[in-house]
Design a protein around this motif. Structure first.
Motif, mmCIF file in Angstrom:
data_model
loop_
_atom_site.group_PDB
_atom_site.id
_atom_site.type_symbol
_atom_site.label_atom_id
_atom_site.label_comp_id
_atom_site.label_asym_id
_atom_site.label_seq_id
_atom_site.Cartn_x
_atom_site.Cartn_y
_atom_site.Cartn_z
ATOM 1 N N LEU A 58 0.798 -1.218 0.000
ATOM 2 C CA LEU A 58 0.000 0.000 0.000
ATOM 3 C C LEU A 58 0.835 1.275 0.000
ATOM 4 C CD1 LEU A 58 -2.675 -1.125 2.573
ATOM 5 C CD2 LEU A 58 -2.802 -1.215 0.092
ATOM 6 N N THR A 59 2.145 1.166 -0.085
ATOM 7 C CA THR A 59 2.982 2.361 0.024
ATOM 8 C C THR A 59 2.826 3.278 -1.180
ATOM 9 O OG1 THR A 59 4.847 1.164 -0.903
ATOM 10 C CG2 THR A 59 4.697 1.285 1.502
ATOM 11 N N LYS A 60 2.612 2.711 -2.343
ATOM 12 C CA LYS A 60 2.493 3.533 -3.545
ATOM 13 C C LYS A 60 1.144 3.365 -4.216
ATOM 14 C CE LYS A 60 7.392 3.627 -4.373
ATOM 15 N NZ LYS A 60 8.490 3.380 -5.281
ATOM 16 N N LEU A 61 0.123 3.095 -3.416
ATOM 17 C CA LEU A 61 -1.221 2.918 -3.942
ATOM 18 C C LEU A 61 -1.807 4.276 -4.302
ATOM 19 C CD1 LEU A 61 -3.511 0.880 -4.445
ATOM 20 C CD2 LEU A 61 -4.316 1.425 -2.160
ATOM 21 N N ARG A 62 -2.083 4.471 -5.566
ATOM 22 C CA ARG A 62 -2.652 5.747 -6.020
ATOM 23 C C ARG A 62 -3.944 5.453 -6.749
ATOM 24 N NH1 ARG A 62 2.583 9.284 -7.570
ATOM 25 N NH2 ARG A 62 3.763 8.570 -5.794
ATOM 26 N N THR A 63 -4.986 5.344 -5.979
ATOM 27 C CA THR A 63 -6.291 5.037 -6.542
ATOM 28 C C THR A 63 -7.367 5.618 -5.637
ATOM 29 O OG1 THR A 63 -7.695 3.257 -7.362
ATOM 30 C CG2 THR A 63 -6.448 2.804 -5.379
ATOM 31 N N ASP A 64 -8.587 5.480 -6.062
ATOM 32 C CA ASP A 64 -9.727 5.955 -5.287
ATOM 33 C C ASP A 64 -9.835 5.137 -3.994
ATOM 34 O OD1 ASP A 64 -12.108 7.275 -4.669
ATOM 35 O OD2 ASP A 64 -13.315 5.763 -5.708
ATOM 36 N N HIS A 65 -10.285 5.775 -2.913
ATOM 37 C CA HIS A 65 -10.399 5.095 -1.634
ATOM 38 C C HIS A 65 -11.364 3.914 -1.701
ATOM 39 C CE1 HIS A 65 -7.893 7.930 0.402
ATOM 40 N NE2 HIS A 65 -8.640 8.949 0.000
ATOM 41 N N ALA A 66 -12.420 4.038 -2.481
ATOM 42 C CA ALA A 66 -13.376 2.933 -2.606
ATOM 43 C C ALA A 66 -12.710 1.724 -3.259
ATOM 44 C CB ALA A 66 -14.588 3.374 -3.415
ATOM 45 N N ARG A 67 -11.889 1.962 -4.261
ATOM 46 C CA ARG A 67 -11.180 0.855 -4.905
ATOM 47 C C ARG A 67 -10.137 0.267 -3.969
ATOM 48 N NH1 ARG A 67 -9.068 1.732 -10.579
ATOM 49 N NH2 ARG A 67 -9.310 -0.509 -10.617
#
Length: 87
Positions: A58-67
């Motif tokens: 999850l360190t470089k997760l760049r997406t919508d919070h729901a996804r």
């Protein structure tokens, strides 16, 4: 000792808490059993989060919070399957 339940109702979250003993009041057997059941339910979830932290997924997760929520739930299911099969 408490956590938010897994209800999908965001307006009314369920808070699950355990019982706490004091010096003057010991826990009843039913309260001890409820704490044991609560701890047994929390263990896989806490272990799943420990795996996620170790994997650093999850360190470089760049997406919508729901996804991200759906991704986390899928990863926890996979972790739970891995833990129960012993692989």
């Amino acid at each position: 000792m408490g956590f938010l339940g897994l209800d999908d109702d965001g307006d009314n979250p369920v808070v699950v808490t355990g019982f706490k003993a004091t010096r003057a009041r010991k826990l009843a057997p039913a309260e001890r059993e409820a704490n044991r059941i609560l701890a047994a339910g929390r263990t896989p979830v806490e272990r799943g989060f420990a795996h996620l932290k170790n994997w650093r997924i999850l360190t470089k997760l760049r997406t919508d919070h729901a996804r991200a929520t759906h991704l986390l739930r899928a990863l926890l299911v996979l972790t739970n399957i891995e833990a129960t099969t012993g692989n």
